[in-house]
Design an enzyme around this catalytic site. Sequence first.
Site, PDB file in Angstrom:
ATOM      1  N   HIS A 122       0.832  -1.203   0.000  1.00  0.00           N
ATOM      2  CA  HIS A 122       0.000   0.000   0.000  1.00  0.00           C
ATOM      3  C   HIS A 122       0.874   1.263   0.000  1.00  0.00           C
ATOM      4  O   HIS A 122       2.070   1.201   0.215  1.00  0.00           O
ATOM      5  CB  HIS A 122      -0.988  -0.021   1.163  1.00  0.00           C
ATOM      6  CG  HIS A 122      -1.687  -1.340   1.309  1.00  0.00           C
ATOM      7  ND1 HIS A 122      -2.642  -1.773   0.424  1.00  0.00           N
ATOM      8  CD2 HIS A 122      -1.512  -2.360   2.203  1.00  0.00           C
ATOM      9  CE1 HIS A 122      -3.059  -2.987   0.776  1.00  0.00           C
ATOM     10  NE2 HIS A 122      -2.381  -3.358   1.850  1.00  0.00           N
ATOM     11  N   GLU A 159      -1.355   0.567   8.160  1.00  0.00           N
ATOM     12  CA  GLU A 159      -0.529  -0.483   7.552  1.00  0.00           C
ATOM     13  C   GLU A 159       0.521   0.128   6.631  1.00  0.00           C
ATOM     14  O   GLU A 159       1.657  -0.355   6.570  1.00  0.00           O
ATOM     15  CB  GLU A 159      -1.425  -1.441   6.765  1.00  0.00           C
ATOM     16  CG  GLU A 159      -0.663  -2.591   6.117  1.00  0.00           C
ATOM     17  CD  GLU A 159      -1.548  -3.508   5.295  1.00  0.00           C
ATOM     18  OE1 GLU A 159      -1.023  -4.490   4.740  1.00  0.00           O
ATOM     19  OE2 GLU A 159      -2.773  -3.226   5.173  1.00  0.00           O
ATOM     20  N   HIS A 214       3.390  -6.701   4.538  1.00  0.00           N
ATOM     21  CA  HIS A 214       2.012  -6.350   4.881  1.00  0.00           C
ATOM     22  C   HIS A 214       1.743  -6.600   6.359  1.00  0.00           C
ATOM     23  O   HIS A 214       2.557  -7.207   7.064  1.00  0.00           O
ATOM     24  CB  HIS A 214       1.024  -7.179   4.056  1.00  0.00           C
ATOM     25  CG  HIS A 214       0.948  -6.790   2.611  1.00  0.00           C
ATOM     26  ND1 HIS A 214       0.012  -5.907   2.110  1.00  0.00           N
ATOM     27  CD2 HIS A 214       1.715  -7.164   1.560  1.00  0.00           C
ATOM     28  CE1 HIS A 214       0.206  -5.760   0.804  1.00  0.00           C
ATOM     29  NE2 HIS A 214       1.233  -6.507   0.447  1.00  0.00           N
ATOM     30  N   GLU A 296       2.396 -11.342   5.961  1.00  0.00           N
ATOM     31  CA  GLU A 296       1.493 -10.608   6.850  1.00  0.00           C
ATOM     32  C   GLU A 296       2.111 -10.728   8.239  1.00  0.00           C
ATOM     33  O   GLU A 296       2.081 -11.790   8.858  1.00  0.00           O
ATOM     34  CB  GLU A 296       0.090 -11.214   6.819  1.00  0.00           C
ATOM     35  CG  GLU A 296      -0.568 -11.202   5.453  1.00  0.00           C
ATOM     36  CD  GLU A 296      -1.196  -9.852   5.107  1.00  0.00           C
ATOM     37  OE1 GLU A 296      -1.082  -8.924   5.939  1.00  0.00           O
ATOM     38  OE2 GLU A 296      -1.782  -9.730   4.017  1.00  0.00           O
TER      39      GLU A 296
END
Length: 332
Positions: A122, A159, A214, A296
């Site tokens: 992102h 995030e 992430h 993650e």
Amino acid sequence: MSYVGPDFEPPRPSRHPLRGPLTVAVAALVPGALVGWLVWQAVGDSDGDGPAAAQTSASEGASASASELPGPSDDSKEQTGGGTGQSGDGQSGGSEESGSSAPAPAGSGPLQGKVVVIDPGHNPGNFRHPSDINRKVNIGTNWKECDTTGTSTNAGYTEAEFTLDVSHRLRTILKKEGATVKFTQDGDRAWGPCVDERAEIGNKAEADAVVSIHADGSAAGNRGFHVILPGSVHSGAADTRPIVASSRALGERIAGGFLRTTGGPPSNYIGDGTGLDVREDLGGLNLSTVPKVFIECGNMRDAKDSSQLTSGAWRQKAAQGISEGIVSFLRG
């Protein structure tokens, strides 16, 4: 936060009454002493070294300090662009390169000649460009949104901030190992890149390894990390068959390093406790032609995971664990 300097008064000559037999002698000395003191005071003030100048310098220094101090950070969910967030030891700061297209120069070490692409998940500016990130791109198997804004902790630590911070730390470690490191984005563009472009950056760099950083946004109580591996996909522009085995090897090494360094735990809601998950619906994996995995690092919506993800010391451990996996994979 503001700073007010200490009160500072210039010294004043002491005044004692003249008494007794010393009156005449002291009285004779006073005019000379007074003249000398006045001369010193005048010269000192004109040169900026006297007591008055010291007082002025102290107050100006306090004002300068106050103007240079950063204001309180805003970790609200909406304010994501360019913030350092909760960086802990301050390594969340700016890029070492002027743009994500410029690779970080390698040092001397066991990874000399190796190229690693880090993909910070992102972009802090994505939320300002909903029409851009919501447009569909071809991920091989189907069409999917260009990107998303990512998730955040309940307190608003995003995030996007987290991924950039860990990526900066990871880059520093890998450069010391001799690797050439390239980012897909470093907060240096208004939004994106889209997932298909992220994959293309790794492909064009002919990277020896690509890792997408992430943090998850699952329900409270769901804890732990997991590494996402590409499944075998052969559809349209996507053909992961040549990289499935090498990506699994990379992912297993990263999961092992991450577990050893951070203490885990592996995800209790994905991967059956292995810390590994295989997916065929992620464009960043489907379109990759080089070994690539996602990690993650934890669940931002769980209180226990959130307390770790917002800790600079823990993020340093996370970067170290990921780097150990990459180094192990690249050294064979």
